[in-house]
Design a protein around this motif. Structure first.
Motif, PDB file in Angstrom:
ATOM      1  N   ILE A 115      37.574  77.211  47.375  1.00  0.00           N
ATOM      2  CA  ILE A 115      38.291  76.326  48.297  1.00  0.00           C
ATOM      3  C   ILE A 115      38.008  74.860  47.959  1.00  0.00           C
ATOM      4  O   ILE A 115      38.897  74.005  48.038  1.00  0.00           O
ATOM      5  N   THR A 116      36.766  74.559  47.580  1.00  0.00           N
ATOM      6  CA  THR A 116      36.425  73.186  47.220  1.00  0.00           C
ATOM      7  C   THR A 116      37.247  72.712  46.033  1.00  0.00           C
ATOM      8  O   THR A 116      37.786  71.606  46.020  1.00  0.00           O
ATOM      9  N   ALA A 145      40.898  72.228  47.071  1.00  0.00           N
ATOM     10  CA  ALA A 145      41.079  71.034  47.899  1.00  0.00           C
ATOM     11  C   ALA A 145      41.042  69.766  47.065  1.00  0.00           C
ATOM     12  O   ALA A 145      41.856  68.857  47.259  1.00  0.00           O
ATOM     13  N   THR A 146      40.106  69.682  46.124  1.00  0.00           N
ATOM     14  CA  THR A 146      40.009  68.481  45.299  1.00  0.00           C
ATOM     15  C   THR A 146      41.199  68.328  44.367  1.00  0.00           C
ATOM     16  O   THR A 146      41.550  67.204  43.986  1.00  0.00           O
ATOM     17  N   CYS A 164      44.286  69.106  45.156  1.00  0.00           N
ATOM     18  CA  CYS A 164      45.509  68.760  45.895  1.00  0.00           C
ATOM     19  C   CYS A 164      45.870  67.293  45.692  1.00  0.00           C
ATOM     20  O   CYS A 164      47.031  66.950  45.458  1.00  0.00           O
ATOM     21  N   TYR A 173      44.041  62.934  50.226  1.00  0.00           N
ATOM     22  CA  TYR A 173      42.708  63.409  49.860  1.00  0.00           C
ATOM     23  C   TYR A 173      41.864  63.652  51.110  1.00  0.00           C
ATOM     24  O   TYR A 173      41.202  64.690  51.239  1.00  0.00           O
ATOM     25  N   VAL A 224      43.157  66.712  53.110  1.00  0.00           N
ATOM     26  CA  VAL A 224      42.883  67.989  52.445  1.00  0.00           C
ATOM     27  C   VAL A 224      41.405  68.340  52.552  1.00  0.00           C
ATOM     28  O   VAL A 224      41.045  69.512  52.755  1.00  0.00           O
ATOM     29  N   ASN A 225      40.523  67.361  52.420  1.00  0.00           N
ATOM     30  CA  ASN A 225      39.092  67.641  52.553  1.00  0.00           C
ATOM     31  C   ASN A 225      38.745  68.105  53.964  1.00  0.00           C
ATOM     32  O   ASN A 225      37.889  68.981  54.151  1.00  0.00           O
ATOM     33  N   ALA A 227      39.798  71.631  54.193  1.00  0.00           N
ATOM     34  CA  ALA A 227      38.839  72.477  53.467  1.00  0.00           C
ATOM     35  C   ALA A 227      37.599  72.738  54.306  1.00  0.00           C
ATOM     36  O   ALA A 227      37.058  73.857  54.311  1.00  0.00           O
TER      37      ALA A 227
END
Length: 319
Positions: free
Chosen positions: A242-243, A246-247, A249, A295, A298-299, A302
């Protein structure tokens, strides 16, 4: 209440992050080489006309005044007027972001399931020829730059086989199916880049989860292999994946300058690049802040997924 407090804490951090980003963007735009008035009027324009245009645009005002005028307008939803097009910035940025989101969505639909599947299969077949093939293929695809793989795919699928179009921009008024058809070509280089990252993280998470104590306990309880993998292993193995997702995206939405230029696709990456060349500060700054907002959002999502997949992880962090 603890969850709401943690979300509020993250939102405050997001606002502070975007504020710092706005300062960095403003400072960076000020040190860009060239003159705005000269860039708009051309190299042969009269110096007095260039000076008058700079005064009209407010570029000759003190920096603090310029920053406050710009950031206060952004907070109110006013992105300013484009120096190049002499029109509001918002429609250009919104259109470019929507285009980039379409391309990112197609790439994610392709790479996320296949990347996770590849990592899971590699972990379940660890140290076998299947594992080595997936790992080597993923690493090889990751190190190839987008413009190299993009040119190769254009030569093969567009010029030689005539299967996919050269450009990523569909004709005006095209339906969803036609737009997806045009976006397949630029999404393939993105798939090549991201597949290796996602597959490796999924593989590492699966191997770690397979050798954990809770997995051995589930096996000793008599659960079948399928139940162990789906109920216990996959839930925890997806956390590092997932990390990575997310990064990536933010990269897929704002970092596609090469791909968008190569396939003549009008996304936010190409818009920011064009604005930087033209010293169009309102367009450039608005585009970068939009990417920064993506960013941050999205974080946050996540973090929520982390908490949903593993309740033992405190959403509020180490406070």
């Amino acid at each position: 209440m603890g969850l709401y407090r943690a979300i509020f804490y993250r939102l405050v951090l997001a606002v502070v992050t975007l504020l710092l980003l706005s300062v960095i963007v403003f400072a960076g735009c000020q040190i860009l080489p060239g003159d705005v008035g000269r860039a708009i009027l051309g190299p042969f324009a009269d110096a007095r006309a260039v000076q008058a245009l700079n005064h009209q645009l407010g570029i000759d005002r003190p920096l603090l005044v310029q920053y406050w005028s710009w950031i206060s307008g952004m907070v109110r939803g006013n992105m300013g007027m484009s120096y190049t097009y002499r029109a509001p910035v918002a429609p250009f940025v919104i259109h470019a972001v929507l285009n980039s989101m379409k391309l990112a969505a197609i790439a994610f639909i392709l790479v996320v399931p296949l990347g996770i599947l590849g990592g899971v299969v590699a972990a379940l077949k660890a140290n076998s020829w299947i594992d080595r093939t997936i790992v080597i293929a993923g690493l090889s695809a990751t190190v190839v730059p987008e413009f190299v793989s993009g040119i190769v795919f254009i030569m093969v699928f567009s010029i030689w086989l005539h299967i996919l179009p050269l450009t990523g921009t569909a004709p005006r008024g095209a339906g969803p199916v036609t737009q997806i058809y045009y976006l397949l070509m630029p999404s393939i280089p993105l798939f090549m880049i991201l597949f290796g990252y996602i597959a490796r993280m999924a593989r590492a998470g699966m191997i770690e989860a397979l050798h954990s104590d809770y997995t051995r306990t589930a096996v000793l309880k008599g659960l079948s292999r399928r139940q162990v993998i789906w109920r216990h292993v996959m839930r925890n193995a997806l956390l590092p994946t997932i990390t990575v997702i997310a990064t990536q995206c933010g990269y897929l939405i704002g970092g596609l300058v090469v791909v968008e230029t190569l396939f003549n696709y009008h996304g936010i990456g190409s818009l920011i690049f064009s604005a930087a060349k033209a010293k169009d500060f309102p367009m450039l700054a608005a585009g970068i802040l939009v990417i920064g907002t993506v960013y941050v959002t999205v974080n946050l999502i996540a973090d929520l997924l982390y908490s949903a997949l593993n309740p033992r992880i405190s959403f509020g962090g180490s406070r």
